[in-house]
Design a protein around this motif. Structure first.
Motif, mmCIF file in Angstrom:
data_model
loop_
_atom_site.group_PDB
_atom_site.id
_atom_site.type_symbol
_atom_site.label_atom_id
_atom_site.label_comp_id
_atom_site.label_asym_id
_atom_site.label_seq_id
_atom_site.Cartn_x
_atom_site.Cartn_y
_atom_site.Cartn_z
ATOM 1 N N ILE A 57 35.254 37.205 -35.637
ATOM 2 C CA ILE A 57 36.113 38.010 -36.452
ATOM 3 C C ILE A 57 37.412 37.508 -37.510
ATOM 4 O O ILE A 57 37.483 36.882 -37.510
ATOM 5 N N LEU A 58 37.642 38.747 -38.213
ATOM 6 C CA LEU A 58 37.996 38.467 -39.152
ATOM 7 C C LEU A 58 39.629 39.807 -39.477
ATOM 8 O O LEU A 58 39.962 40.082 -38.177
ATOM 9 N N THR A 78 47.720 42.982 -40.146
ATOM 10 C CA THR A 78 46.781 44.512 -39.634
ATOM 11 C C THR A 78 45.866 44.857 -40.222
ATOM 12 O O THR A 78 45.475 46.286 -39.780
ATOM 13 N N VAL A 79 45.120 44.469 -40.656
ATOM 14 C CA VAL A 79 43.208 44.172 -40.650
ATOM 15 C C VAL A 79 42.654 43.373 -39.678
ATOM 16 O O VAL A 79 43.203 42.246 -39.236
ATOM 17 N N TYR A 80 41.652 43.961 -38.311
ATOM 18 C CA TYR A 80 41.031 43.655 -37.601
ATOM 19 C C TYR A 80 39.588 43.854 -37.865
ATOM 20 O O TYR A 80 39.996 45.247 -36.906
ATOM 21 N N ARG A 81 39.005 43.052 -37.293
ATOM 22 C CA ARG A 81 37.528 43.522 -37.787
ATOM 23 C C ARG A 81 36.861 42.618 -36.811
ATOM 24 O O ARG A 81 36.705 41.329 -36.668
ATOM 25 N N HIS A 82 35.801 42.980 -35.277
ATOM 26 C CA HIS A 82 35.106 42.458 -35.356
ATOM 27 C C HIS A 82 33.562 42.713 -34.595
ATOM 28 O O HIS A 82 32.766 43.225 -34.673
ATOM 29 N N LEU A 83 32.479 41.601 -35.935
ATOM 30 C CA LEU A 83 31.271 41.738 -36.528
ATOM 31 C C LEU A 83 30.714 40.420 -36.203
ATOM 32 O O LEU A 83 30.195 39.763 -34.780
ATOM 33 N N HIS A 84 29.336 41.613 -36.001
ATOM 34 C CA HIS A 84 27.880 40.762 -35.075
ATOM 35 C C HIS A 84 26.716 40.244 -36.650
ATOM 36 O O HIS A 84 26.283 41.358 -36.387
ATOM 37 N N PRO A 85 27.299 39.474 -36.522
ATOM 38 C CA PRO A 85 26.225 38.483 -37.733
ATOM 39 C C PRO A 85 25.055 38.855 -37.675
ATOM 40 O O PRO A 85 24.895 37.961 -36.966
ATOM 41 N N ALA A 86 23.897 38.385 -39.194
ATOM 42 C CA ALA A 86 22.567 38.051 -38.193
ATOM 43 C C ALA A 86 22.503 37.000 -38.536
ATOM 44 O O ALA A 86 22.713 36.094 -39.333
ATOM 45 N N TYR A 118 42.608 36.241 -45.678
ATOM 46 C CA TYR A 118 42.156 35.997 -44.043
ATOM 47 C C TYR A 118 41.889 34.870 -42.957
ATOM 48 O O TYR A 118 41.624 33.748 -43.875
ATOM 49 N N ARG A 119 41.857 35.453 -42.048
ATOM 50 C CA ARG A 119 41.527 34.261 -41.350
ATOM 51 C C ARG A 119 39.970 34.592 -40.322
ATOM 52 O O ARG A 119 39.967 35.653 -40.140
ATOM 53 N N VAL A 120 39.008 33.971 -41.246
ATOM 54 C CA VAL A 120 37.522 33.473 -40.551
ATOM 55 C C VAL A 120 37.091 33.330 -39.104
ATOM 56 O O VAL A 120 37.580 32.135 -39.238
ATOM 57 N N PHE A 121 37.042 33.719 -37.406
ATOM 58 C CA PHE A 121 36.696 33.324 -36.589
ATOM 59 C C PHE A 121 35.385 33.255 -36.414
ATOM 60 O O PHE A 121 34.747 34.344 -35.984
ATOM 61 N N ALA A 122 34.920 32.349 -36.021
ATOM 62 C CA ALA A 122 32.999 31.942 -35.244
ATOM 63 C C ALA A 122 33.243 31.675 -33.742
ATOM 64 O O ALA A 122 33.794 30.418 -33.650
ATOM 65 N N ASP A 123 32.891 32.540 -33.161
ATOM 66 C CA ASP A 123 33.123 31.925 -31.469
ATOM 67 C C ASP A 123 31.394 31.560 -31.114
ATOM 68 O O ASP A 123 30.840 32.921 -31.512
ATOM 69 N N PHE A 124 31.346 30.607 -30.831
ATOM 70 C CA PHE A 124 30.038 30.219 -29.973
ATOM 71 C C PHE A 124 29.789 29.302 -29.281
ATOM 72 O O PHE A 124 30.332 28.875 -28.990
ATOM 73 N N LYS A 125 28.319 29.462 -28.622
ATOM 74 C CA LYS A 125 27.885 28.253 -27.334
ATOM 75 C C LYS A 125 26.709 27.439 -28.025
ATOM 76 O O LYS A 125 25.835 27.760 -28.067
ATOM 77 N N PRO A 126 26.710 26.338 -28.809
ATOM 78 C CA PRO A 126 25.215 25.588 -29.814
ATOM 79 C C PRO A 126 24.743 24.875 -28.561
ATOM 80 O O PRO A 126 25.630 24.899 -27.193
ATOM 81 N N LYS A 127 23.942 24.762 -28.507
ATOM 82 C CA LYS A 127 22.822 24.955 -26.772
ATOM 83 C C LYS A 127 22.787 23.624 -26.399
ATOM 84 O O LYS A 127 22.846 23.002 -27.035
ATOM 85 N N GLY A 128 23.465 23.108 -24.778
ATOM 86 C CA GLY A 128 23.584 22.127 -24.797
ATOM 87 C C GLY A 128 24.913 21.420 -25.409
ATOM 88 O O GLY A 128 25.617 20.852 -24.582
#
Length: 330
Positions: free
Chosen positions: A125-126, A132-140, A159-169
């Motif tokens: 998410i950016l 005033t600007v918001y984007r939800h992205l799904h990168p490769a 801008y702020r860059v937010f990476a939302d994830f869960k590493p395996k384990g």
């Protein structure tokens, strides 16, 4: 699904103490989403999964649902992982490939094994600092663990860059970093308080209060040309996807809907409800993504979570995103 508000760790720049009141801004700027990269299932992603209650225990509300832990997204490193933003500067108004990786501390290796959460391995998410600007992205993701996605930010500034994830384990995390867009910068005030948002002929109304330290229900009602929309399509595993960002430090609150498609009781509109708890008093921007007739749109709201004097309310008019490449506007 009544999970209450999950406050996800959303990037490294949520570290300031919030105290901003509502900005008495002029016209509301466009919420300009980017299209999906077209990878890993296209538009569907970041769904409210069935294991939502088990995910991100460090972000869940504690104390019987009334006392929230510190909001996430304030650190670039947490739990042995670091967000390595390889493209910290881009040019505003120019399409650029944003590249980053999640690195395991100690070894310096890029993470390549992720557990899919909400139909995706990672959600990006950016958000502009003025919200005033918001984007939800799904990168490769490349085989070596480097992620990439095209972006075209309309305005210069921070801008702020937010990476939302869960590493395996591991546990679910949200890390982030600052992104600078070069060009002529004119800071904007926070958009004024509103409970009605309009975009592409749709009108979305917000009912309910966001309260600090107390769970409350937010109901959003979608209409098109004055008629209730009763055939919303599932998006990210739900009929609506809501993100809240706190003004002042962009603390990230990930709100999940009450119910999900196919549970035998949740209707496809016109109402979509969420349970949310704000970590503090102050002003917040809420971004609702909803899908209808094959297209995802974003409705934006500015709300007060108590302790801040309300400004006069007005409706918010959002402009559709510019279509780029394959995928959907978001």
């Amino acid at each position: 699904m009544n999970t209450g508000l999950r406050i996800t760790v959303f990037a490294a720049a949520l570290a300031t103490t919030f105290g901003a009141a509502y900005g008495v801004g002029g016209a509301v700027d466009a919420i300009s989403p980017e299209p999906d990269s077209g990878t890993r299932g296209g538009a569907e992603g970041h769904a409210a999964g069935k294991d939502e209650k088990a995910a991100a225990r460090h972000d869940e509300v504690k104390g019987g649902g009334h006392e929230a832990v510190s909001p996430g997204g304030l650190k670039i490193s947490a739990n042995g992982y670091t967000l390595d933003l390889k493209t910290p500067r881009i040019e505003a108004g120019k399409k650029t490939e944003l590249r980053f990786a999640v690195v395991q501390d100690g070894t310096g290796r890029k993470v390549t094994a992720y557990q899919r959460e909400h139909d995706k391995e990672l959600h990006l998410i950016l958000a502009s600092r003025d919200l005033t600007v918001y984007r939800h992205l799904h990168p490769a993701r490349a085989a070596d663990g480097t992620w990439s996605t095209p972006v075209n930010l309309p305005e210069a500034g921070g801008y702020r860059v937010f990476a939302d994830f869960k590493p395996k384990g591991g546990e679910a995390l949200t890390l982030g970093a600052d992104l600078a867009a070069s060009g002529t910068y004119e800071p904007a005030d926070l958009p004024q308080r509103n409970t009605t948002a309009r975009i592409d002929g749709y009108e979305v109304k917000l009912d309910g209060d966001l309260a600090p330290g107390k769970a409350g229900e937010l109901t959003l009602t979608v209409a098109k040309d004055g008629k209730p929309v009763r055939d919303l399509q599932p998006y990210l595993g739900a009929y609506g996807h809501l993100v809240a960002l706190r003004s002042g430090d962009l603390a990230y609150l990930h709100v999940h809907p009450n119910g999900e498609p196919g549970d035998g009781k949740t209707q496809p509109g016109p109402e979509v409800s969420f349970t949310a708890t704000a970590p503090s008093a102050g002003a917040y921007r809420l971004f609702l993504d909803f899908k209808h007739k094959g297209e995802v749109r974003t409705a934006a709201f500015t709300v007060n979570a108590g302790g801040v004097e309300d400004e006069p309310e007005r409706s918010s008019q959002t402009k559709p995103a510019e279509k780029e490449a394959a995928g959907h506007a978001h």
